[in-house]
Scaffold this active site. Sequence first.
Site, mmCIF file in Angstrom:
data_model
loop_
_atom_site.group_PDB
_atom_site.id
_atom_site.type_symbol
_atom_site.label_atom_id
_atom_site.label_comp_id
_atom_site.label_asym_id
_atom_site.label_seq_id
_atom_site.Cartn_x
_atom_site.Cartn_y
_atom_site.Cartn_z
ATOM 1 C CD GLU A 48 -2.842 1.168 2.410
ATOM 2 O OE1 GLU A 48 -2.768 0.293 3.295
ATOM 3 O OE2 GLU A 48 -3.771 1.989 2.331
ATOM 4 C CB CYS A 253 -7.251 2.934 4.297
ATOM 5 S SG CYS A 253 -7.697 2.102 5.826
ATOM 6 C CG ASN A 380 -9.165 -2.560 2.937
ATOM 7 O OD1 ASN A 380 -8.499 -3.549 3.225
ATOM 8 N ND2 ASN A 380 -9.025 -1.399 3.579
ATOM 9 C CD GLU A 381 -9.111 -2.875 7.734
ATOM 10 O OE1 GLU A 381 -9.399 -1.706 8.031
ATOM 11 O OE2 GLU A 381 -8.127 -3.465 8.187
#
Length: 658
Positions: A48, A253, A380-381
Amino acid sequence: MRFSQCLFLPAVWALSVFLSPVQALTLTIRTDSPGKPISPMLFGIFFEDLNYAADGGLYAELVQNRSFEYSALDRPDWNALTGWQLLKRGSGDGTAYIGDARPLGPNNSRYLELHCRAGREGSAVGLSNSGFDGIVLKAGESYTFSVFARQQPGRHFSWQVCLESRDGIILDSRDLPPLSPDWKQYSAVLHPKETTDSGRIVLWIHGDGVIYLDMVSLFPQNTFKNRKNGLRRDLAEVIADLKPRFVRFPGGCLVHGDGLSNLYRWKDTIGPVELRKAQKNIWRYHQTVGLGYFEYFQFCEDIGAEPVPVVAAGVSCQNTDRYWGVGQQAIPLEKMPEYIQEVLDLIEWANGAPDSTWGRLRAQAGHPEPFHLKYLGIGNEDAMTPAFRERFEMLYRAVKAKYPDITVIGTVGPNPEGFDYEEGWKFADALNLEMVDEHSYKSPQWFWSNLKRFDRYDRAKSKVYLGEYAAHEPDRRNTLRSALAEAAYMTALERNGDLVRMASYAPLLGKQGNTQWNPNLIYFTNTEILRTANYYVQMLFSTHAGDRYLLADFDQPLPDEKRFAFSAVRDSRTGDIIVKMVNGEAQALTLTLNLQGLPQTETAVIQTLLTAETPDACNTFRSPNDVTPETAPITLRDKQPFTAAPYSLTILRIPGKN
Ligand code: AHR
């Protein structure tokens, strides 16, 4: 504790082992058992652009804010001129403005307008950039400078590009060709005569009138695999040494961003770099996307890893409102067909024929062969809201309808328990998802206490991608203690390698002095790279992976609270048997290894040991080798006791006959 000491069993260990109540343990490994399958994809990496991992890190561009696109949206104290300095020589003078009337392209809206006054002969106006805290220049290496420029019509300029040391010593320079009134790219190759880690690039301009500049770039030619627009070689090599089976990108994120305008849109990251759409990085800096989807896929191919791109599930990151942003926002339903098409186009871009609409762009970028994409993460999450569920399901069904062979990876929230985890699993069950992405950032003790977690999972349900995990110490240091907790957990991942198909430590990279998140697997500066104890654990498991998990057990149960974990795997390609033992205790553990099925009474083994005097040991830039693996051949004799050192990971590789 070092390998040699371990071999000769120091007196203090001998004493503690002698007094130990578990001294008579026998660990039987059924080397002749067929074993359970282990996913060939088990150990990979998660990348990331966080902690300056891409811009200022792996992406080898040396100029910071090359396109004058920085703004207060990235960071409140930044603007389009951040990173740039105006210089004057003699009576030359100039003023810098930011223009947007005639941009290079719609995605690259701003450029520099330099209003120059010539002054006397020999005078000039200069524009300098020191990169990300100083440009590293190496004598003997070649650097490609390039810039897009145009000039006010009817004026005459002479201009030059220089590489300079911090104190203005010229390390190399080139005169540049006459400017034209239309945007044109100019380039030159420079060879610094000395090495510096605090260099700068300077454009010196002589003339009266306005000159317009954009995409001022300096790239080492010596990139990983010598790729153009490539990756910093030393850093890419350290990543490649992990031998990852897959690379998940571009986050985290970063994928679902701070609000809908900040979603990572893969189409904005391909094609000529000057036409890509840079944007704010959710981690409070800037992403040029010079390292974009083409470069990610190419890197995967270069290191023999499967690409695992992750796209937003039609919603933005819910966590942002807690800190700085807008929280979960959802793409309006009427715009979802367009977004779904964007995701389908990604698969065509990666795998389509060179004459397909999107495959053509890949081919034009120099890759006519498909990238053979097999996995796609969606989400994602994400918080399990109705908005998320609705959009995820739309995306999932559309992908599976058009590309049934693509494995879609869903998400079950940011934690290995709690509302989003529970609801995420129920949702995955309802949709019968093939795989879900679990995350575990927990204490070292949590990992030790959860070694049996995946043993209890229902095999009929979704497979697991443990997409992000790391053992977090209270002070977030990369201690041996944290690395051993992860190693113990990884033996459990091997045991559950039929269910847990993939796993990646997170995050991968952290630039010293620019981290938003700790701990990371690898730390780096502009010149140095630090491999943490956790890095060595990942590397050792990956390079000592197997495809069959063998039956193995102690002759008497170890107490649950005992921090000792083991696995035995076979690599069918070589026939090698690999035994891993993780001792998280302060005492050595002596056991008898019973290698059932091996005829020899003496077995030649390659032993690798990762240990240190104390579990607090932690590699630092000052002391980078406090926890490093040591490898040596040893001989295992029948019934001879074997000692697992205190706070250690031991790997015994028994060569096969293949
Ligand atoms: O790995 C750092 C962050 O942790 C990731 O961006 C996010 O997915 C998780 O919360």
